[in-house]
Design a protein around this motif. Structure first.
Motif, mmCIF file in Angstrom:
data_model
loop_
_atom_site.group_PDB
_atom_site.id
_atom_site.type_symbol
_atom_site.label_atom_id
_atom_site.label_comp_id
_atom_site.label_asym_id
_atom_site.label_seq_id
_atom_site.Cartn_x
_atom_site.Cartn_y
_atom_site.Cartn_z
ATOM 1 N N UNK A 68 -1.600 -2.459 -8.182
ATOM 2 C CA UNK A 68 -1.042 -3.341 -9.532
ATOM 3 C C UNK A 68 0.804 -3.523 -8.417
ATOM 4 N N UNK A 69 1.179 -2.251 -7.819
ATOM 5 C CA UNK A 69 3.016 -3.564 -7.554
ATOM 6 C C UNK A 69 3.141 -1.504 -6.248
ATOM 7 N N UNK A 70 4.038 -2.178 -5.518
ATOM 8 C CA UNK A 70 4.861 -1.214 -4.348
ATOM 9 C C UNK A 70 4.451 -0.131 -5.041
ATOM 10 N N UNK A 71 5.450 -0.435 -6.133
ATOM 11 C CA UNK A 71 6.184 1.269 -6.650
ATOM 12 C C UNK A 71 3.792 2.669 -5.703
ATOM 13 N N UNK A 72 3.193 1.619 -6.424
ATOM 14 C CA UNK A 72 2.023 2.656 -6.355
ATOM 15 C C UNK A 72 1.384 2.998 -4.997
ATOM 16 N N UNK A 73 1.497 2.025 -4.061
ATOM 17 C CA UNK A 73 0.988 1.954 -3.193
ATOM 18 C C UNK A 73 2.114 2.855 -2.300
ATOM 19 N N UNK A 74 3.960 3.060 -2.487
ATOM 20 C CA UNK A 74 4.508 4.052 -2.012
ATOM 21 C C UNK A 74 4.071 5.199 -2.574
ATOM 22 N N UNK A 75 3.925 5.374 -3.999
ATOM 23 C CA UNK A 75 3.037 7.269 -4.430
ATOM 24 C C UNK A 75 2.256 7.344 -3.572
ATOM 25 N N UNK A 76 1.053 6.270 -3.354
ATOM 26 C CA UNK A 76 -0.356 6.545 -2.436
ATOM 27 C C UNK A 76 -0.439 7.203 -1.205
ATOM 28 N N UNK A 77 0.775 6.547 -0.462
ATOM 29 C CA UNK A 77 1.517 7.004 0.433
ATOM 30 C C UNK A 77 2.235 8.282 1.018
ATOM 31 N N UNK A 78 2.204 8.935 0.281
ATOM 32 C CA UNK A 78 3.229 10.086 0.057
ATOM 33 C C UNK A 78 2.544 10.776 -0.783
ATOM 34 N N UNK A 79 1.198 11.490 -0.908
ATOM 35 C CA UNK A 79 -0.252 12.043 -2.062
ATOM 36 C C UNK A 79 -0.050 13.091 -0.616
ATOM 37 N N UNK A 80 -0.512 14.016 -1.013
ATOM 38 C CA UNK A 80 -0.227 14.673 0.050
ATOM 39 C C UNK A 80 -1.404 15.135 0.993
ATOM 40 N N UNK A 81 -2.689 15.064 0.052
ATOM 41 C CA UNK A 81 -4.160 14.823 0.968
ATOM 42 C C UNK A 81 -4.018 13.756 1.974
ATOM 43 N N UNK A 82 -3.557 12.398 1.424
ATOM 44 C CA UNK A 82 -3.578 11.016 2.332
ATOM 45 C C UNK A 82 -2.567 11.070 3.259
ATOM 46 N N UNK A 83 -1.427 12.331 2.646
ATOM 47 C CA UNK A 83 -0.773 12.466 4.494
ATOM 48 C C UNK A 83 -0.718 13.156 5.338
ATOM 49 N N UNK A 84 -1.877 13.869 5.018
ATOM 50 C CA UNK A 84 -2.954 15.017 6.201
ATOM 51 C C UNK A 84 -3.784 14.584 6.879
ATOM 52 N N UNK A 85 -4.265 13.030 5.965
ATOM 53 C CA UNK A 85 -5.403 11.986 6.111
ATOM 54 C C UNK A 85 -4.551 11.523 7.952
ATOM 55 N N UNK A 86 -4.042 11.118 7.149
ATOM 56 C CA UNK A 86 -2.770 9.643 7.970
ATOM 57 C C UNK A 86 -2.317 10.554 9.434
ATOM 58 N N UNK A 87 -2.090 11.998 9.617
ATOM 59 C CA UNK A 87 -1.476 13.577 10.459
ATOM 60 C C UNK A 87 -3.245 13.243 11.515
ATOM 61 N N UNK A 88 -3.995 13.535 11.284
ATOM 62 C CA UNK A 88 -5.570 13.830 11.291
ATOM 63 C C UNK A 88 -5.637 12.648 11.815
ATOM 64 N N UNK A 89 -5.607 11.213 11.701
ATOM 65 C CA UNK A 89 -6.193 10.922 12.140
ATOM 66 C C UNK A 89 -5.367 9.849 12.997
ATOM 67 N N UNK A 90 -4.666 10.088 13.233
ATOM 68 C CA UNK A 90 -3.378 9.598 15.094
ATOM 69 C C UNK A 90 -3.458 10.714 15.819
ATOM 70 N N UNK A 91 -3.720 11.828 15.294
ATOM 71 C CA UNK A 91 -4.260 12.947 16.245
ATOM 72 C C UNK A 91 -5.492 12.984 16.689
ATOM 73 N N UNK A 92 -6.284 12.132 15.996
ATOM 74 C CA UNK A 92 -7.763 12.483 16.832
ATOM 75 C C UNK A 92 -8.550 11.547 16.622
#
Length: 107
Positions: free
Chosen positions: A64-88
């Motif tokens: 819907x908006x940029x704020x919802x995108x920012x909140x998704x990026x900050x989601x803890x499970x999503x942050x962990x998936x991003x980390x694993x994606x970069x590393x693995x």
């Protein structure tokens, strides 16, 4: 996933995630990707998602908006998936955010 997301009348936003995968643990990657789609769908402001993977993977999520995108990026499970994606999994990736101003097509 084999459908086209039903989005509202513009304006809304798209996050385009383009990636190249290495050879490490494709089953684990698919499981994590499915989990992230399910989790994203629960987030406020989420509108839909489309994804395709051959040599290059492209996933487009709609918001819907940029704020919802920012909140998704900050989601803890999503942050962990991003980390694993970069590393693995990813050998390369790019995230692009765009405002959708026009939307038309055939059902």
């Amino acid at each position: 996933m084999s459908y086209i997301a039903k989005t509202p009348e513009p304006p809304y936003y798209a996050v385009v995630f383009t990636s190249l995968l290495g050879a490490n643990d494709p089953e684990g990657y698919a499981k994590m990707a499915n989990k992230m789609v399910e989790l994203a769908a629960l987030q406020p402001g989420f509108l839909g998602i489309e994804s395709a993977r051959e040599q290059v993977g492209i996933t487009v999520s709609y918001w819907e908006n940029l704020e919802s995108i920012k909140m998704w990026k900050k989601n803890l499970e999503h942050m962990e998936a991003q980390k694993v994606g970069r590393e693995k999994w990813y050998t390369q990736f790019r995230v692009r955010i765009a405002k959708i101003e026009k939307d038309y097509g055939m059902n």
